[in-house]
Design a protein around this motif. Sequence first.
Motif, short mmCIF file in Angstrom:
data_model
loop_
_atom_site.label_atom_id
_atom_site.label_comp_id
_atom_site.label_asym_id
_atom_site.label_seq_id
_atom_site.Cartn_x
_atom_site.Cartn_y
_atom_site.Cartn_z
N ARG A 107 3.16 24.56 36.86
CA ARG A 107 2.28 24.83 38.00
C ARG A 107 1.03 25.56 37.53
O ARG A 107 1.10 26.51 36.74
N ILE A 108 -0.11 25.10 38.06
CA ILE A 108 -1.42 25.61 37.65
C ILE A 108 -2.18 26.08 38.88
O ILE A 108 -2.38 25.32 39.83
N LEU A 109 -2.62 27.33 38.86
CA LEU A 109 -3.40 27.88 39.96
C LEU A 109 -4.88 27.66 39.70
O LEU A 109 -5.37 27.82 38.59
N THR A 110 -5.61 27.26 40.73
CA THR A 110 -7.05 27.05 40.62
C THR A 110 -7.69 27.24 41.99
O THR A 110 -7.04 27.76 42.92
N ASN A 111 -8.93 26.83 42.14
CA ASN A 111 -9.63 26.92 43.43
C ASN A 111 -9.48 25.64 44.23
O ASN A 111 -9.39 24.54 43.67
N ARG A 112 -9.48 25.78 45.54
CA ARG A 112 -9.45 24.62 46.44
C ARG A 112 -10.65 23.72 46.23
O ARG A 112 -10.53 22.49 46.21
N HIS A 113 -11.82 24.32 46.03
CA HIS A 113 -13.03 23.49 45.93
C HIS A 113 -13.11 22.73 44.61
O HIS A 113 -13.92 21.83 44.46
N VAL A 114 -12.24 23.07 43.65
CA VAL A 114 -12.18 22.33 42.39
C VAL A 114 -11.42 21.02 42.59
O VAL A 114 -11.82 19.96 42.07
N VAL A 115 -10.33 21.07 43.33
CA VAL A 115 -9.47 19.89 43.48
C VAL A 115 -9.65 19.17 44.81
O VAL A 115 -9.25 18.01 44.94
N ALA A 116 -10.24 19.84 45.79
CA ALA A 116 -10.47 19.21 47.10
C ALA A 116 -11.84 19.61 47.61
O ALA A 116 -11.97 20.36 48.59
N PRO A 117 -12.90 19.12 46.94
CA PRO A 117 -14.26 19.52 47.33
C PRO A 117 -14.57 19.11 48.77
O PRO A 117 -14.35 17.98 49.17
N GLU A 118 -15.07 20.07 49.53
CA GLU A 118 -15.38 19.80 50.93
C GLU A 118 -16.66 18.98 51.06
O GLU A 118 -17.52 18.99 50.18
N ILE A 119 -16.75 18.26 52.16
CA ILE A 119 -17.93 17.44 52.43
C ILE A 119 -18.41 17.76 53.84
O ILE A 119 -17.60 18.05 54.73
N ASN A 120 -19.71 17.75 54.04
CA ASN A 120 -20.27 18.01 55.36
C ASN A 120 -20.06 16.78 56.24
O ASN A 120 -20.80 15.79 56.15
N LYS A 121 -19.06 16.85 57.10
CA LYS A 121 -18.66 15.68 57.90
C LYS A 121 -19.77 15.22 58.84
O LYS A 121 -19.99 14.02 59.02
N GLU A 122 -20.47 16.16 59.45
CA GLU A 122 -21.52 15.79 60.39
C GLU A 122 -22.67 15.09 59.67
O GLU A 122 -23.25 14.14 60.18
N MET A 123 -22.97 15.56 58.46
CA MET A 123 -24.04 14.91 57.68
C MET A 123 -23.63 13.49 57.28
O MET A 123 -24.45 12.57 57.30
N VAL A 124 -22.35 13.32 56.95
CA VAL A 124 -21.84 11.98 56.63
C VAL A 124 -21.95 11.08 57.86
O VAL A 124 -22.40 9.92 57.77
N ARG A 125 -21.56 11.59 59.03
CA ARG A 125 -21.61 10.79 60.26
C ARG A 125 -23.03 10.34 60.55
O ARG A 125 -23.29 9.16 60.82
N LYS A 126 -23.98 11.26 60.51
CA LYS A 126 -25.38 10.91 60.81
C LYS A 126 -25.91 9.91 59.79
O LYS A 126 -26.61 8.95 60.15
N ASN A 127 -25.59 10.13 58.52
CA ASN A 127 -26.09 9.26 57.47
C ASN A 127 -25.55 7.85 57.62
O ASN A 127 -26.30 6.86 57.57
N MET A 128 -24.24 7.74 57.84
CA MET A 128 -23.63 6.41 57.97
C MET A 128 -24.12 5.71 59.24
O MET A 128 -24.36 4.50 59.23
N ASN A 129 -24.26 6.45 60.32
CA ASN A 129 -24.75 5.85 61.56
C ASN A 129 -26.18 5.34 61.41
O ASN A 129 -26.55 4.31 61.97
N ASN A 130 -26.98 6.07 60.65
CA ASN A 130 -28.34 5.60 60.37
C ASN A 130 -28.32 4.30 59.58
O ASN A 130 -29.12 3.38 59.83
N ILE A 131 -27.41 4.22 58.62
CA ILE A 131 -27.28 3.00 57.82
C ILE A 131 -26.80 1.84 58.69
O ILE A 131 -27.34 0.72 58.62
N ILE A 132 -25.79 2.09 59.51
CA ILE A 132 -25.24 1.05 60.38
C ILE A 132 -26.30 0.57 61.38
O ILE A 132 -26.50 -0.64 61.57
#
Length: 373
Positions: A107-132
């Motif tokens: 077992r290896i201890l590390t940071n959450r953002h190293v193994v599960a980097p967060e993403i700005n969901k609202e920015m993704v939504r706006k960006n994808m909707n603009n593309i669509i």
Amino acid sequence: MQSETHFLLYTFYYMRHCHILLLALLLLALAGCKKDPQEIFNEEKSGVVLICNEFYYDVALADGEHLYFTGIDDDGSLQGLTSDLNEIKKNPSVLNGTGFFIDNTGRILTNRHVVAPEINKEMVRKNMNNIIEGYAQYIQLLQDSMNARYQAIQEYAQSQLYEDEYGDTQLNMTQDEYDQLNEEVESLKQQYAQAENVKESVRSNILGYNFSIQLHSQFGIAYDGSNVRSWDDFMKNGCTLLKVSPDSNSDLALLQLNSKTTPTDKYIFDYTQYDADQADLKITDPLYMIGYNQGINLAQTDNGIRVQFTTGTVSQTPDGTRVVYSIPSMQGSSGSPVIDAQGRLVAVNFAGSRGSDNFNFGIPLLRVITFLK
């Protein structure tokens, strides 16, 4: 009376010197617990690993299709956006971080953002909707072009009509030309209808606020002194993500070697021996960090990858949520163990102050213990 006075003076003198002797022995014992920094580094560096995370994000659309991307650019656009799964797997995002062994089960201890980097969901939504919506508008432009051609044909056909000497309407074109124009009109009608269906299907994929983003990751680690030239070298020591902390104040995660066995020559950091006195860090107490600053870029040497040892002191009275210290660090050192002058684990490095590498933050040991329960 005189003998009693001598006895009291002797007793006072004896007790005073015993007290001084005991104090000296205590200070000597405490000083003896401290280790030479080189000794700490030599003993513990083998238990600190370089983590490599290859990952991408996946958004499922309403029509069953998927869009994949690797992150968000500074300008807000989606990096590596594609609908081709094979393409995104060949070109994932790569993130380095640090971790360390906490038991003999790998077992290896590390940071959450190293193994599960967060993403700005609202920015993704706006960006994808603009593309669509942009794609839908492109289809509309095609439809407008079809409609313009249809109107041009109608106007041309109308211009070719005339009345003969008997007052009958006649068409001033050959039968072949007429058939060709008629065939084009029918084709335009079909294409327009098909484009309308596609446009509506595209717009059905507009994302609401409840859409989900799936993170796909693969993890591998490398040891101090090992030769790492490619992703395959990391995957010789593949890992599985066991859990991440849901607590926003505890940026922690737990990996485990797929072998579920810590190599016998690797140091194991003891997180279980919580000592309230140890946790009571004070200003200017010396602290050390063992980690991979800048990940593989700085770690790579002619003799394999090498972990770094950095030093500093406690810079702010701890508040139970974080420890602030003057240990310099850079991206890649996230998840590094922070240890005291006795070589004991006191915190897990997780962030730096913006605009400066000289003040950084660690998660206190008590929070680590709570996470690992």
